[in-house]
Design an enzyme around this catalytic site. Structure first.
Site, short mmCIF file in Angstrom:
data_model
loop_
_atom_site.label_atom_id
_atom_site.label_comp_id
_atom_site.label_asym_id
_atom_site.label_seq_id
_atom_site.Cartn_x
_atom_site.Cartn_y
_atom_site.Cartn_z
N ARG A 108 18.07 -23.67 -8.13
CA ARG A 108 19.18 -23.38 -9.03
C ARG A 108 18.74 -22.68 -10.31
NH1 ARG A 108 19.42 -28.45 -7.43
NH2 ARG A 108 19.00 -29.35 -9.48
N GLU B 223 0.82 -1.20 0.00
CA GLU B 223 0.00 0.00 0.00
C GLU B 223 0.86 1.26 0.00
OE1 GLU B 223 -2.07 -2.87 2.95
OE2 GLU B 223 -0.09 -2.61 2.04
#
Length: 367
Positions: A219, A64
């Site tokens: 990975r 916000e």
């Protein structure tokens, strides 16, 4: 946007689109915000998005506040669409409700209420300040995006469990000796790394650990803020000292869950940097993980562990990657040790090249 000028159906279509935009922004925090949820927000004025933001990383600015900063002065009198009720407490950052009140927004539309004991109550504060607040727009999607967060808020004493299996057309997870190791293609395997990145822990059974010698690391794609804990369910401490998991245990947190604290090989594993915990059955083992801070657990096999979790009704999402392969005689069935249960609910289907991924919600966890 005035009700007298825009038909209700058109307004709802626009507002759903804005909330979906907020959800897409929220997902950009994938793997970075835990234990906080992923949150996105957009500021809308005169039917146009004038500000966008998302919670990018744990401890940093909330969605916000980021959206308000992006909107600047255009936030005054605007509507804010946010995927979770704005927070009402001082944590790593000040309460978002304070920023919304100061910015002078007209209305806040939140997909779902904040279940937190300390952080909830934002709607009441906003309404007291004269700001309209609404809930429920795209609520199901918002809950699914942060399912482990909402599950943990129920007081459950185990992690949210996602069981991922790659299966052949004939329902097997592995072929006879000598069969190819990989069932799915590169695209599907890349997506699995994405699933890993948003999990607190990744687990396999000892059979899979022995057969595949996995690394259980992320990975590919964006690395998570915190590397997931690697867990092996190993009743008697059989994980080889020469395995990849043990060799890297001093760098990457690794845990072996045994049935008994004095299981063979435990002291040798601990000397190599592996943590060892014991519990008599699958549910107590999950409770141990929960006590260690694991709120979301991705289980990648094998069949014995999968059967134990399904049998204990401890699977919340089942992710099946089906490859266009028939393994035939001698193959290892995925669900041979599982009793029957009700029809599952499909959450999502997606193709990865020739492989089909289906995510199911298990009725056993959503009752």
């Amino acid at each position: 946007m005035s009700d007298t000028k825009v038909p209700a159906s058109t307004r709802e279509r626009h507002e759903r689109a804005w909330m979906r935009r907020a959800l897409a922004l929220a997902e950009r925090g994938w793997g970075q915000t835990a234990p906080n949820p992923m949150v996105g927000a957009v500021v809308v004025r005169d039917g146009v998005i004038v500000g966008k933001g998302f919670h990018a990383k744990y401890g940093e600015v909330h969605a916000e506040v980021a959206a308000l900063a992006d909107a600047g002065d255009r936030a005054r009198g605007a509507d804010l669409f946010v995927t979770l009720e704005p927070c009402n407490h001082h944590g790593k950052t000040p309460p978002c409700v304070d920023a919304l009140i100061a910015a002078g927004v007209n209305r806040v539309v939140a997909a779902v209420r904040d279940p937190g004991k300390e952080s909830s109550g934002g709607a009441e504060r906003l309404r007291a300040a004269g700001i309209a607040v609404e809930f429920g727009l795209e609520e199901a999607a918002a809950r699914e995006l942060n399912a482990p967060f909402f599950f943990n808020a129920t007081g459950a004493m185990r992690p949210w469990v996602t069981l991922k299996l790659a299966v052949s057309l004939d329902g097997a997870i592995a072929g006879a000796p000598g069969s190819p190791r990989w069932l799915t293609g590169e695209l599907a395997r890349k997506f699995v790394h994405r699933l890993r990145a948003n999990s607190d822990a990744i687990a396999v059974g000892i059979g899979t650990a022995l057969a595949d010698n996995p690394q259980l690391t992320v990975r590919q794609g964006k690395r998570p803020r915190v590397a997931p804990l690697r867990v092996v369910f190993d009743r008697s401490g059989r994980l080889p000292l020469g395995s990849r998991l043990v060799k890297t245990a001093k760098r990457i947190p690794t845990l072996v869950m045994t049935d008994q604290a004095d299981a063979a090989g435990v002291r040798a594993l601990e000397a190599k940097g592996v943590s060892v915990e014991s519990a008599p059955d699958i549910l107590p083992k999950l409770e141990v993980l929960h006590r260690r801070g694991v709120r979301s657990l991705l289980v990648e096999g094998g069949s014995i562990l999968a059967s134990a979790l399904l049998g204990a009704k401890a699977v919340d999402r089942l992710v099946i990657f089906q490859a266009p392969v028939i393994l035939g005689a001698g193959a290892l069935p995925a669900f041979s040790g599982v009793g029957g249960f009700e029809r599952l609910t499909v959450i999502e289907r997606r193709e990865f090249g020739a492989d089909l991924m289906t995510i199911f919600a298990t009725r056993m966890s959503d009752e």
